[in-house]
Design an enzyme around this catalytic site. Structure first.
Site, PDB file in Angstrom:
ATOM      1  N   ALA A  20      43.856  46.148  35.065  1.00 55.07           N
ATOM      2  CA  ALA A  20      45.300  46.169  35.315  1.00 55.07           C
ATOM      3  C   ALA A  20      45.649  45.690  36.726  1.00 55.07           C
ATOM      4  O   ALA A  20      46.541  44.849  36.905  1.00 55.07           O
ATOM      5  CB  ALA A  20      45.818  47.591  35.090  1.00 55.07           C
ATOM      6  N   VAL A  21      44.934  46.182  37.735  1.00 56.09           N
ATOM      7  CA  VAL A  21      45.295  45.841  39.114  1.00 56.09           C
ATOM      8  C   VAL A  21      44.876  44.403  39.451  1.00 56.09           C
ATOM      9  O   VAL A  21      45.646  43.650  40.065  1.00 56.09           O
ATOM     10  CB  VAL A  21      44.684  46.850  40.112  1.00 56.09           C
ATOM     11  CG1 VAL A  21      44.999  46.457  41.543  1.00 56.09           C
ATOM     12  CG2 VAL A  21      45.198  48.262  39.834  1.00 56.09           C
ATOM     13  N   TYR A  28      28.939  35.115  39.962  1.00 54.50           N
ATOM     14  CA  TYR A  28      29.512  35.072  41.317  1.00 54.50           C
ATOM     15  C   TYR A  28      29.653  33.656  41.875  1.00 54.50           C
ATOM     16  O   TYR A  28      30.348  33.455  42.870  1.00 54.50           O
ATOM     17  CB  TYR A  28      28.708  35.989  42.262  1.00 54.50           C
ATOM     18  CG  TYR A  28      29.152  37.431  42.083  1.00 54.50           C
ATOM     19  CD1 TYR A  28      28.743  38.161  40.964  1.00 54.50           C
ATOM     20  CD2 TYR A  28      30.025  38.026  42.969  1.00 54.50           C
ATOM     21  CE1 TYR A  28      29.196  39.452  40.750  1.00 54.50           C
ATOM     22  CE2 TYR A  28      30.485  39.330  42.769  1.00 54.50           C
ATOM     23  CZ  TYR A  28      30.062  40.031  41.661  1.00 54.50           C
ATOM     24  OH  TYR A  28      30.525  41.302  41.445  1.00 54.50           O
ATOM     25  N   PRO A  78      37.925  55.646  45.887  1.00 51.41           N
ATOM     26  CA  PRO A  78      38.746  55.890  47.075  1.00 51.41           C
ATOM     27  C   PRO A  78      38.533  54.748  48.086  1.00 51.41           C
ATOM     28  O   PRO A  78      37.449  54.631  48.645  1.00 51.41           O
ATOM     29  CB  PRO A  78      38.241  57.235  47.604  1.00 51.41           C
ATOM     30  CG  PRO A  78      36.862  57.409  47.029  1.00 51.41           C
ATOM     31  CD  PRO A  78      36.729  56.546  45.826  1.00 51.41           C
ATOM     32  N   ASP A  83      39.215  53.806  51.077  1.00 55.03           N
ATOM     33  CA  ASP A  83      38.769  53.894  52.476  1.00 55.03           C
ATOM     34  C   ASP A  83      37.274  54.249  52.557  1.00 55.03           C
ATOM     35  O   ASP A  83      36.547  53.732  53.399  1.00 55.03           O
ATOM     36  CB  ASP A  83      39.627  54.917  53.231  1.00 55.03           C
ATOM     37  CG  ASP A  83      41.099  54.564  53.121  1.00 55.03           C
ATOM     38  OD1 ASP A  83      41.484  53.484  53.596  1.00 55.03           O
ATOM     39  OD2 ASP A  83      41.867  55.338  52.516  1.00 55.03           O
ATOM     40  N   HIS A 133      44.461  56.588  52.264  1.00 53.86           N
ATOM     41  CA  HIS A 133      45.292  56.341  51.084  1.00 53.86           C
ATOM     42  C   HIS A 133      45.103  57.515  50.127  1.00 53.86           C
ATOM     43  O   HIS A 133      43.982  57.874  49.798  1.00 53.86           O
ATOM     44  CB  HIS A 133      44.871  55.047  50.385  1.00 53.86           C
ATOM     45  CG  HIS A 133      45.395  54.944  48.985  1.00 53.86           C
ATOM     46  ND1 HIS A 133      46.751  54.862  48.720  1.00 53.86           N
ATOM     47  CD2 HIS A 133      44.780  54.949  47.785  1.00 53.86           C
ATOM     48  CE1 HIS A 133      46.928  54.806  47.410  1.00 53.86           C
ATOM     49  NE2 HIS A 133      45.745  54.858  46.825  1.00 53.86           N
ATOM     50  N   THR A 146      48.357  52.912  38.199  1.00 57.38           N
ATOM     51  CA  THR A 146      49.447  52.375  39.028  1.00 57.38           C
ATOM     52  C   THR A 146      49.088  50.923  39.315  1.00 57.38           C
ATOM     53  O   THR A 146      47.926  50.621  39.592  1.00 57.38           O
ATOM     54  CB  THR A 146      49.619  53.151  40.352  1.00 57.38           C
ATOM     55  OG1 THR A 146      48.451  52.965  41.145  1.00 57.38           O
ATOM     56  CG2 THR A 146      49.834  54.637  40.126  1.00 57.38           C
TER      57      THR A 146
HETATM   58  N1  LIG Z   1      44.067  51.647  46.453  1.00 57.67           N
HETATM   59  C1  LIG Z   1      45.126  51.733  45.656  1.00 57.67           C
HETATM   60  O1  LIG Z   1      46.265  51.863  46.127  1.00 57.67           O
HETATM   61  C2  LIG Z   1      44.915  51.665  44.165  1.00 57.67           C
HETATM   62  C3  LIG Z   1      46.005  51.638  43.277  1.00 57.67           C
HETATM   63  C4  LIG Z   1      45.755  51.514  41.912  1.00 57.67           C
HETATM   64  C5  LIG Z   1      44.427  51.462  41.462  1.00 57.67           C
HETATM   65  N2  LIG Z   1      43.413  51.535  42.343  1.00 57.67           N
HETATM   66  C6  LIG Z   1      42.010  51.498  41.951  1.00 57.67           C
HETATM   67  O2  LIG Z   1      41.677  50.176  41.539  1.00 57.67           O
HETATM   68  C7  LIG Z   1      40.596  50.250  40.615  1.00 57.67           C
HETATM   69  C8  LIG Z   1      40.942  49.423  39.384  1.00 57.67           C
HETATM   70  O3  LIG Z   1      42.062  49.959  38.716  1.00 57.67           O
HETATM   71  P1  LIG Z   1      42.543  49.292  37.331  1.00 57.67           P
HETATM   72  O4  LIG Z   1      43.739  50.059  36.903  1.00 57.67           O
HETATM   73  O5  LIG Z   1      42.629  47.820  37.481  1.00 57.67           O
HETATM   74  O6  LIG Z   1      41.309  49.660  36.403  1.00 57.67           O
HETATM   75  P2  LIG Z   1      40.867  48.949  35.050  1.00 57.67           P
HETATM   76  O7  LIG Z   1      39.953  49.910  34.368  1.00 57.67           O
HETATM   77  O8  LIG Z   1      42.051  48.416  34.336  1.00 57.67           O
HETATM   78  O9  LIG Z   1      40.005  47.680  35.540  1.00 57.67           O
HETATM   79  C9  LIG Z   1      38.787  47.766  36.168  1.00 57.67           C
HETATM   80  C10 LIG Z   1      38.006  46.519  35.810  1.00 57.67           C
HETATM   81  O10 LIG Z   1      36.813  46.491  36.587  1.00 57.67           O
HETATM   82  C11 LIG Z   1      35.787  45.922  35.785  1.00 57.67           C
HETATM   83  N3  LIG Z   1      34.491  46.276  36.353  1.00 57.67           N
HETATM   84  C12 LIG Z   1      33.904  47.512  36.411  1.00 57.67           C
HETATM   85  N4  LIG Z   1      32.733  47.420  37.054  1.00 57.67           N
HETATM   86  C13 LIG Z   1      32.575  46.122  37.424  1.00 57.67           C
HETATM   87  C14 LIG Z   1      31.579  45.414  38.122  1.00 57.67           C
HETATM   88  N5  LIG Z   1      30.471  46.014  38.572  1.00 57.67           N
HETATM   89  N6  LIG Z   1      31.733  44.088  38.321  1.00 57.67           N
HETATM   90  C15 LIG Z   1      32.822  43.440  37.863  1.00 57.67           C
HETATM   91  N7  LIG Z   1      33.815  44.060  37.175  1.00 57.67           N
HETATM   92  C16 LIG Z   1      33.686  45.385  36.958  1.00 57.67           C
HETATM   93  C17 LIG Z   1      36.030  46.519  34.407  1.00 57.67           C
HETATM   94  O11 LIG Z   1      35.403  45.738  33.392  1.00 57.67           O
HETATM   95  C18 LIG Z   1      37.564  46.481  34.337  1.00 57.67           C
HETATM   96  O12 LIG Z   1      38.041  45.298  33.722  1.00 57.67           O
HETATM   97  C19 LIG Z   1      40.374  51.743  40.325  1.00 57.67           C
HETATM   98  O13 LIG Z   1      39.331  52.223  41.161  1.00 57.67           O
HETATM   99  C20 LIG Z   1      41.684  52.364  40.762  1.00 57.67           C
HETATM  100  O14 LIG Z   1      41.547  53.712  41.120  1.00 57.67           O
HETATM  101  C21 LIG Z   1      43.631  51.620  43.684  1.00 57.67           C
END
Ligand SMILES: NC(=O)c1ccc[n+]([C@@H]2O[C@H](COP(=O)([O-])OP(=O)(O)OC[C@H]3O[C@@H](n4cnc5c(N)ncnc54)[C@H](O)[C@@H]3O)[C@@H](O)[C@H]2O)c1
Length: 320
Positions: A10-11, A65, A121, A123, A175, A228
């Site tokens: 999603a992100v 990569y 997390p 940081d 954060h 989010t």
């Molecule tokens: N810092 C922030 O403000 C913030 C805000 C939102 C989400 N996040 C974090 O961002 C991360 C992703 O969130 P999301 O909603 O996109 O999750 P998501 O589950 O939709 O997507 C994660 C993706 O990562 C891929 N993935 C997992 N391990 C991998 C690897 N070793 N190599 C390559 N790809 C890999 C998965 O296949 C998946 O498509 C989470 O850790 C979430 O907590 C951080």
């Protein structure tokens, strides 16, 4: 400018979408363990290229990569989301392992890239990247409190009825839950917030309540939709633009502290000059004694978590 995005969830897709719609990068490479997912997203995005607003950014997708070779910026969003019953330590352990492994692979193909770490997390994960790879401290940027700060600005804007872009303030620290907001820095159109409220007949804003609202905002989104996306995607785009255009913008990103405010060996969000070099310089603000105590207390809590994660994962701590 070539940008790599690791994680087509999603992100990762949210960030790619903004880059393609309003950015001006030359190349975008989207990488995921799930190759088909990354390919499907890029194929879908490719059909925006016939529309007039498109910049015809070249796109690559896959799980190799090589596609991010020589990227100028790599955004890391790959990793697990927190699950019910999981502790913060559990998530920190899982994602620190995953992301350090990813950063080592990035180092092979794009050693000069600036990394922007979103995986939570963020940081702690950023800390372990800089302790376990050759990326210099200024090249490892945690998206940190940029999104929390954007939430603060929107919430204050809602209270005073003014454009959020005319509200100023910072959320600093970690954060998520360990953060603080110096009230002395909150202003509306350059007017100190209390002065603005008094002169406009608005109730004064309590800084502690405001910070709770900022923290709650993330939970409110998460409890409804399970993640989010939009706020953090826009925040990361803001950081990418600062690097791409060499803006020297001051943003509350997370970076490794090397003596600033008497703190070492921890990643925290503080007002930081962001430029082509990455997180170029942390600004030293005349915080009050109470604010400095808050900052030191947050640093101690994060350092304790870093120690626990290192003990469980065998990842290195410490910096030269
Ligand atoms: N810092 C922030 O403000 C913030 C805000 C939102 C989400 N996040 C974090 O961002 C991360 C992703 O969130 P999301 O909603 O996109 O999750 P998501 O589950 O939709 O997507 C994660 C993706 O990562 C891929 N993935 C997992 N391990 C991998 C690897 N070793 N190599 C390559 N790809 C890999 C998965 O296949 C998946 O498509 C989470 O850790 C979430 O907590 C951080």
């Amino acid at each position: 400018m070539k940008v790599g995005v690791i994680g087509a969830g999603a992100v990762g897709v949210g960030i790619s979408n903004i880059l393609l719609m309003i950015g001006s990068i030359t190349e975008l490479a989207l990488l995921d363990l799930n190759k088909e997912l990354a390919e499907g997203e890029v194929l879908d995005f490719s059909h925006t290229s016939a529309l007039t607003f498109s910049k015809n950014t070249q796109m690559k997708a896959g799980d190799d990569y090589e596609i991010i070779r020589d990227a100028d910026i790599v955004v890391i969003t790959a990793g697990a989301q927190i699950k019910k019953g999981q502790s913060r330590l559990d998530l920190a352990e899982i994602n620190s392992r995953i992301v350090v492994d990813i950063a080592k692979k990035i180092e092979q193909v794009a050693p000069d890239a600036v990394l922007i770490v979103v995986t939570n997390p963020c940081d702690i994960v950023s800390y372990f990247i800089s302790a376990n790879t050759g990326f210099s401290a200024e090249k490892v940027i945690s998206s940190g409190c940029v999104v929390d700060t954007a939430r603060l600005m929107s919430i204050v804007a809602g209270k005073v009825g003014i454009d959020p872009k005319n509200v100023f303030g910072y959320v600093l620290g970690e954060h998520g839950s360990h953060c603080f907001t110096p009230k002395s820095l909150i202003s509306v159109a350059a007017q100190p917030i209390d002065y603005y409220c008094t002169t406009n007949g608005i109730d004064h804003i309590d800084a502690d309540e405001l910070l709770n609202e900022v923290k709650q905002a993330g939970f409110d989104i998460f409890s409804r939709k399970g993640n989010t996306v939009h706020g953090v995607s826009a925040s990361v785009f803001r950081v990418i633009q600062a690097i791409h255009i060499n803006e020297r913008s001051v943003l509350p990103v997370g970076t490794l502290l090397r003596g600033e405010y008497g703190l070492h060996d921890v990643v925290l969000s503080l007002p930081t000059v962001v430029s082509q070099k990455g997180a170029e310089k942390i600004l030293i603000h005349p915080f009050t004694d109470t604010e400095l105590e808050q900052l030191h207390s947050i640093a101690s809590q994060l350092q304790a978590l870093i120690k626990d994660v290192a003990a469980k994962t065998g990842l290195q701590t410490g910096h030269a």
